[in-house]
Design an enzyme around this catalytic site. Structure first.
Site, PDB file in Angstrom:
ATOM      1  N   GLU A 207       0.831  -1.188  -0.085  1.00 53.37           N
ATOM      2  CA  GLU A 207      -0.148   0.021   0.135  1.00 53.37           C
ATOM      3  C   GLU A 207       0.801   1.213  -0.138  1.00 53.37           C
ATOM      4  O   GLU A 207       0.474   2.199  -0.530  1.00 53.37           O
ATOM      5  CB  GLU A 207      -0.948  -0.111   1.153  1.00 53.37           C
ATOM      6  CG  GLU A 207      -2.077   1.014   1.125  1.00 53.37           C
ATOM      7  CD  GLU A 207      -1.495   2.253   1.879  1.00 53.37           C
ATOM      8  OE1 GLU A 207      -2.269   3.270   1.905  1.00 53.37           O
ATOM      9  OE2 GLU A 207      -0.495   2.338   2.622  1.00 53.37           O
ATOM     10  N   HIS A 316       4.789   7.565   9.706  1.00 55.59           N
ATOM     11  CA  HIS A 316       5.703   7.669   8.649  1.00 55.59           C
ATOM     12  C   HIS A 316       7.175   8.076   9.349  1.00 55.59           C
ATOM     13  O   HIS A 316       7.877   8.752   8.909  1.00 55.59           O
ATOM     14  CB  HIS A 316       5.343   8.474   7.648  1.00 55.59           C
ATOM     15  CG  HIS A 316       4.366   7.862   6.816  1.00 55.59           C
ATOM     16  ND1 HIS A 316       4.788   7.637   5.274  1.00 55.59           N
ATOM     17  CD2 HIS A 316       3.271   7.003   6.880  1.00 55.59           C
ATOM     18  CE1 HIS A 316       3.753   6.932   4.669  1.00 55.59           C
ATOM     19  NE2 HIS A 316       2.967   6.576   5.690  1.00 55.59           N
TER      20      HIS A 316
END
Length: 351
Positions: A207, A316
């Site tokens: 993804e 992230h």
């Protein structure tokens, strides 16, 4: 909250293209409860057969990481990113290099020290090609002796830990191991409830590099609930007037991002259900970002999709922070939504 499962999901190494360890966890947790198949792309599908329409609980298995691109003569590892890193967070962070033989070799992200940089570069963000992994080696031969070769995966060297504040946890890869956790826990509960729907717990690959696993799905469910670990917006410096991802206030219900518009009646159904059953949630409209719901169009030919998220600070990066009450709310909302899905509801989305 199932602390053991969250620990396994968060600590496991599985960057884009290297999701085998996460797939194994899903198989171990759901293998005795569901019918499991895998696709040629690497997605895993865990099915609970039913007589009603099919609903997919989709969670991508990959985390952001790196791949070894080259090994210098003096023993440093050149790297390319797997997914979107914010490079401000990278220098000096501890990493693990995963060999083909299953070893995890510790190291850290290295850069040229600021003392040796010209003044014009000292306050600049280091680009990817200026970063490398230092495992302490003095030459390429020492790197080879460790079993490290070009193509090895690299992930943060981080272990899940509970924080002093109750319900708060710090760890890596909550995007999207929070979603994987919720998918597994919801499938366990639905296996006991036996809803009328056919339910598929779907773990997708890659993804973070373009929703590739979701786009490669061969067989389409009638409706998809995407389970995610989206960014929280409740930290210092962010506006307090329109916060929609606050830790401890429940699951996010995403009504819009640039890659997917939730069918309004589907959003109304979910938010109404949450209000009726007292499940805390946060309606969310995002100007940026995207999820596997993006693969609904055109590859899925318009399969309706909605995203439930566990708000997470600092996604992230090497460490994120989440609230386990939001995990519980996301599982509760997922199960409640599945139980109420009928063909009549699906038909009404197109009226």
């Amino acid at each position: 909250m199932n602390q053991e499962l969250l620990t396994r999901c968060s600590n496991a190494a599985g960057p884009s293209g290297f999701e085998g360890g996460i797939r194994a966890i899903i198989r171990e947790e759901l293998g005795s409860l569901t019918n499991i198949t895998t696709t040629t792309a690497g997605n895993i599908i865990c099915e609970l057969p039913g007589s009603g329409p099919s609903v997919g609980l989709m969670a991508h298995m990959d985390e952001i990481g790196f791949m070894v691109q080259g090994i210098t003569p003096d023993g440093f590892l050149l790297i390319v990113p797997l997914g979107g890193w914010w490079n401000h967070t990278l220098p000096s962070q501890r990493m693990l290099v995963h060999t083909r033989a299953g070893r995890s070799i510790p190291g850290q992200v290295g850069t040229k020290p600021p003392h040796l940089l010209p003044e014009s570069q000292r306050s600049s963000v280091m680009p990817n090609d200026a970063l490398f992994i230092d495992i302490g080696a003095s030459c390429a031969a020492e790197v080879a002796d460790c079993g490290i070769t070009i193509g090895c995966a690299v992930t943060p060297d981080v272990q899940l830990q509970g924080l002093e504040i109750p319900h708060r946890w710090m760890g890596k890869a909550f995007d999207n191991r929070a979603g994987v956790y919720c998918m597994i826990e919801a499938m366990k509960r639905l296996a006991a409830d036996k809803p009328a729907c056919t339910v598929q717990g779907i773990g997708t690959v890659q993804e973070e590099v373009g929703t590739r696993g979701a786009r490669a799905m061969e067989k389409l469910p009638d409706l998809v609930i995407v389970l995610e670990g989206p960014p929280a917006d409740d930290t210092f410096g962010q506006s307090g007037t329109c916060r929609q991802g606050v830790l401890g206030r429940g699951a996010q219900v995403r009504l819009f991002d640039p890659t997917n518009i939730t069918p309004p009646r589907l959003g109304d159904y979910v938010l109404g259900l949450a209000a009726e059953q007292g499940i805390p949630c946060q309606a969310t409209v995002r100007r940026t970002g995207g999820t596997d719901a993006a693969a609904s169009y055109p590859q899925w030919h318009g399969t309706p999709a909605i995203v439930f998220g566990v708000p997470t600070r600092y996604i992230h990066s090497h460490n994120g922070i989440l609230d386990d009450r939001d995990l519980d709310a996301c599982v509760d909302l997922t199960c409640a939504a599945v139980r109420g899905i009928t063909q009549q509801l699906l038909d009404s989305l197109q009226d």
